[in-house]
Design a protein around this motif. Structure first.
Motif, PDB file in Angstrom:
ATOM      1  N   TRP A 276       0.846  -1.195   0.009  1.00 21.86           N
ATOM      2  CA  TRP A 276      -0.036   0.014   0.007  1.00 21.86           C
ATOM      3  C   TRP A 276       0.920   1.042   0.018  1.00 21.86           C
ATOM      4  N   SER A 277       0.167   2.477  -0.295  1.00 13.40           N
ATOM      5  CA  SER A 277       0.999   3.732  -0.365  1.00 13.40           C
ATOM      6  C   SER A 277       0.105   4.655  -0.070  1.00 13.40           C
ATOM      7  N   VAL A 278       0.676   5.888   0.403  1.00 18.75           N
ATOM      8  CA  VAL A 278      -0.134   6.941   0.667  1.00 18.75           C
ATOM      9  C   VAL A 278       0.703   8.369   0.227  1.00 18.75           C
TER      10      VAL A 278
ATOM     11  N   GLU B 252      -2.371  -2.738  -3.272  1.00 14.89           N
ATOM     12  CA  GLU B 252      -2.350  -3.858  -4.422  1.00 14.89           C
ATOM     13  C   GLU B 252      -2.943  -5.103  -3.952  1.00 14.89           C
ATOM     14  N   PHE B 253      -3.897  -5.659  -4.454  1.00 17.60           N
ATOM     15  CA  PHE B 253      -4.853  -6.905  -3.849  1.00 17.60           C
ATOM     16  C   PHE B 253      -3.914  -8.065  -4.617  1.00 17.60           C
TER      17      PHE B 253
END
Length: 389
Positions: A343-345, A388-389
């Motif tokens: 994940w990213s923010v 990302e799944f």
């Protein structure tokens, strides 16, 4: 494209005068309508030879043959211009072909640096101008553009690979350079191409990236681009719709005679451009962080090949008619993600100083004399989340 007159009383006035000149007036309040279609087919064959002249030098020769074919059709309606129903139907078919080539040499100074030089020719197919609001049944054909270019450069990885440098000097010699021009014909504004018989451009480009330490990377790029028409003449008929004729002063030399544009700069081609980026990476709270700050500068430039700064006729003055001053912008971004990157923010802000700079201009319209201009985007900020799944 279609232009209608919403005032029925004015259309009655047009119809009254039309009977004296035996010209059509639309019963549907139509002033101008234009439709066009252009079909293009391109074919090319290309080959390249490389010769390792020595352990350090490589010679390259490339040859290309291009063939282009264009077929254009259009039909236009202009009040008081055509015959019969007022519509003019036109078609044109043209083809062009040109062999071009490239000869160059790459020379390794050592394992981490090299210099290169080449001379090459280039070609751009001709064109067909459509939608001109005239009674002529012929379409204007634009000649193909040819170019001879010279370039020398240097590329290197320095300081044990912590810095990369790329520089280049170039010189371009154009023949029949295709120039986009804004024309006003029979009261209708249209864009069309014309040819500048000869033109040149030369300049310098440099890009540098440096790893200052394990966390900080700096990069920058600079370009200098000098452009000049060597042999080009053209009519600035747009001036007649915003100055002399619009104000009832009669025709002016700038409008009715061809202007010698030798020495003028290419439109939309600033001499100086510069950018700088700083990228800082670190780890904190078992997360990977990255902060980026960037700066961009674009130098002054002209929007038209006529390069007019201020234009005054009678009691009307337009300042910076074709001229756009230099402008710049600051941006920033902060990104965080885990080492595995699932994940990213990202938080970002563009145009930090919120300066609304003028980055483009348009000539005043032939109808209301209203000037169009483009502004840089206002300060924009936001947050992006990815997974990302």
């Amino acid at each position: 494209m279609r232009v209608d007159e919403l005032n029925d009383d004015l259309m009655e006035v047009y119809a009254f005068f039309a009977q004296f000149i035996n010209k059509p007036v639309s019963p549907d309040n139509l002033l101008y309508e234009g439709h066009a279609n252009v079909t293009t087919r391109s074919y090319a064959a290309y080959g390249q030879l490389e010769w390792d002249y020595s352990e350090r030098a490589t010679l390259t020769f490339g040859l290309r043959y291009s063939y282009d074919e264009k077929e254009a059709r259009d039909y236009t309606y202009v009040q008081y211009v055509g015959e019969g129903d007022g519509f003019v139907y036109r078609k044109e078919k043209e083809d062009w072909s040109e062999p071009t080539w490239r000869l160059g040499i790459d020379y390794e100074l050592n394992a981490d640096s090299m210099v290169y030089a080449f001379i090459a020719t280039g070609y751009r197919a001709g064109g067909i101008n459509t939608l001109k609001p005239t009674a002529s049944d012929q379409l204007d054909v634009v000649d193909p553009e040819t170019l001879t270019s010279f370039e020398v450069g240097y590329k290197a990885m320095l300081n044990n690979g912590r810095m990369s440098v790329a520089t280049a000097l170039f010189y371009y010699d154009y023949e029949d350079l295709q120039v986009l021009k804004a024309d006003v014909v029979n009261g209708v504004s249209v864009n069309s191409f014309s040819n500048a018989d000869a033109a040149t451009a030369y300049g310098f480009e440099a890009e540098v990236t440096a790893l200052i330490n394990d966390n900080l990377t700096l990069s920058g790029a600079y370009s200098y681009n000098y452009t000049e028409y060597d042999d080009f003449k053209g009519n600035d008929n747009n001036l007649c719709t915003i100055g002399p004729l619009a104000q009832g002063h009669g025709q002016h030399d700038l409008c009715i005679n061809e202007q010698d544009l030798k020495g003028n700069q290419f439109p939309l081609t600033p001499e100086h451009k510069f950018s700088l980026n700083a990228n800082y990476r670190w780890s904190m709270m078992d997360l990977d962080w990255m902060a980026i700050a960037s700066y961009m500068y674009t130098g002054e430039q002209y929007m038209s090949e006529f390069n007019i700064d201020d234009y005054t006729f009678g009691d009307v003055t337009y300042t910076d008619l074709d001229y756009v001053d230099s402008w710049d912008r600051w941006d920033a971004r902060l990104n965080v993600q885990p080492p595995e990157g699932r994940w990213s923010v990202t938080a970002f802000v563009k145009n930090i100083t919120d300066d609304r700079e003028i980055i483009s201009r348009a000539r005043p319209s032939s109808a209301g004399h209203i000037r169009g201009r483009g502004l840089s985007a206002p300060r924009t900020y936001g947050l992006r989340v990815g997974y990302e799944f």
